[in-house]
Enzyme design. Structure first.
Site, PDB file in Angstrom:
ATOM      1  N   ASP A  83       0.738  -1.232  -0.121  1.00 11.93           N
ATOM      2  CA  ASP A  83      -0.016   0.084   0.133  1.00 11.93           C
ATOM      3  C   ASP A  83       0.932   1.254   0.120  1.00 11.93           C
ATOM      4  O   ASP A  83       2.163   1.100   0.462  1.00 11.93           O
ATOM      5  CB  ASP A  83      -0.815  -0.044   1.396  1.00 11.93           C
ATOM      6  CG  ASP A  83      -2.059   0.816   0.918  1.00 11.93           C
ATOM      7  OD1 ASP A  83      -2.000   2.085   0.704  1.00 11.93           O
ATOM      8  OD2 ASP A  83      -3.296   0.179   1.002  1.00 11.93           O
TER       9      ASP A  83
ATOM     10  N   ASP B 294     -10.225   0.048  -5.615  1.00  9.55           N
ATOM     11  CA  ASP B 294     -11.077   1.182  -6.227  1.00  9.55           C
ATOM     12  C   ASP B 294     -11.781   0.730  -7.555  1.00  9.55           C
ATOM     13  O   ASP B 294     -10.897   0.367  -8.579  1.00  9.55           O
ATOM     14  CB  ASP B 294     -10.077   2.470  -6.228  1.00  9.55           C
ATOM     15  CG  ASP B 294     -11.339   3.555  -6.700  1.00  9.55           C
ATOM     16  OD1 ASP B 294     -12.052   3.524  -7.041  1.00  9.55           O
ATOM     17  OD2 ASP B 294     -10.593   4.682  -6.140  1.00  9.55           O
TER      18      ASP B 294
ATOM     19  N   ASP C 165     -17.035  -6.230  -4.281  1.00 13.73           N
ATOM     20  CA  ASP C 165     -18.133  -6.064  -4.381  1.00 13.73           C
ATOM     21  C   ASP C 165     -18.752  -5.369  -5.292  1.00 13.73           C
ATOM     22  O   ASP C 165     -20.223  -5.412  -5.687  1.00 13.73           O
ATOM     23  CB  ASP C 165     -18.412  -5.321  -2.976  1.00 13.73           C
ATOM     24  CG  ASP C 165     -18.201  -3.691  -3.121  1.00 13.73           C
ATOM     25  OD1 ASP C 165     -16.819  -3.483  -3.367  1.00 13.73           O
ATOM     26  OD2 ASP C 165     -19.063  -2.916  -3.089  1.00 13.73           O
TER      27      ASP C 165
END
Length: 221
Positions: A72, A121, A157
């Site tokens: 990250d 994202d 999702d």
């Protein structure tokens, strides 16, 4: 910048399980993760956009015979996972602070045995396609660092991102989809993940979203 964030940055500097710019090892780690950092020959598993590191740490607890690296760019995020791994004495867990676009600078060709792309994202706007972590641009990057036939897991999702990825893969003869489901926790594979869920995954599920999952590998030319 808040005081708490500054304190976390200082702790990241001191914590040996964080590899980041400014540390000597950051410049020399490419191709040396197993021998120099983990000091074993166990499989190398990488999670992209790991956030607070819940999934990386959870996998590290479950699989002591594998090495795990959470990636990250946000130092204040990986601090949480780094601190947790240190507290639990998990020597098979590390965190790399870098941009995903620059992965090839930290991993040698064929060095990564397994890769996780967890809840990235979705970048829904057409102009942002190149920023999607399953776009051709990133797939080429993964293909470079992955061990031949090393498996890649993708969880989201977002239906739009999943549709985009599935359609793209259907046109790629160099990609073999091993597993695919639009409702992971109703699938036959759910128990293989041992209930390890990220903060975002829990939030999405609380909203009634189903978790989409796809596992694939690159076919040798």
């Amino acid at each position: 910048m808040g005081r708490k964030k500054l304190e976390r940055f200082v702790q990241n500097e001191a914590n040996p399980n964080v590899v980041q710019p400014g540390k000597e090892i950051f410049e020399t780690i490419q191709g040396n993760w197993k021998q120099r950092f983990f000091k074993n020959e166990h499989p190398l598993v990488v999670e992209l956009a790991c956030g607070r590191g819940e999934f990386t740490v959870g996998l590290g607890r479950r699989y002591p015979d594998k090495n795990f690296i959470g990636v990250d760019i946000k130092g204040s995020r990986i601090w949480k996972g780094s601190a947790q791994a240190t507290e639990e004495g998990l020597k098979n867990v590390a965190f790399l602070r870098t941009q995903i676009e620059r992965l090839e600078e930290s991993f040698a060709p064929g060095e990564v045995d397994e890769l996780w792309i967890t809840f990235p994202d979705p970048r829904p706007k057409d102009r942002d396609e190149k920023k999607r972590l399953t776009s051709p641009r990133f797939l080429q990057l993964y293909k470079q660092i992955m061990h031949p036939r090393g498996h890649i897991h993708f969880k989201t999702d977002n239906t739009g991102l999943f549709d985009y990825t599935e359609e793209l893969f259907s046109r790629r003869p160099d990609i073999h989809v091993e597993r695919i489901t639009r409702d992971f926790y109703a699938s036959k594979w759910k128990d293989e993940h041992y209930g390890i869920r990220t903060r975002y995954e829990k939030l999405f599920m609380d909203k009634g979203e189903t978790i989409k999952y796809l596992e694939f590998f690159f076919v040798n030319d």
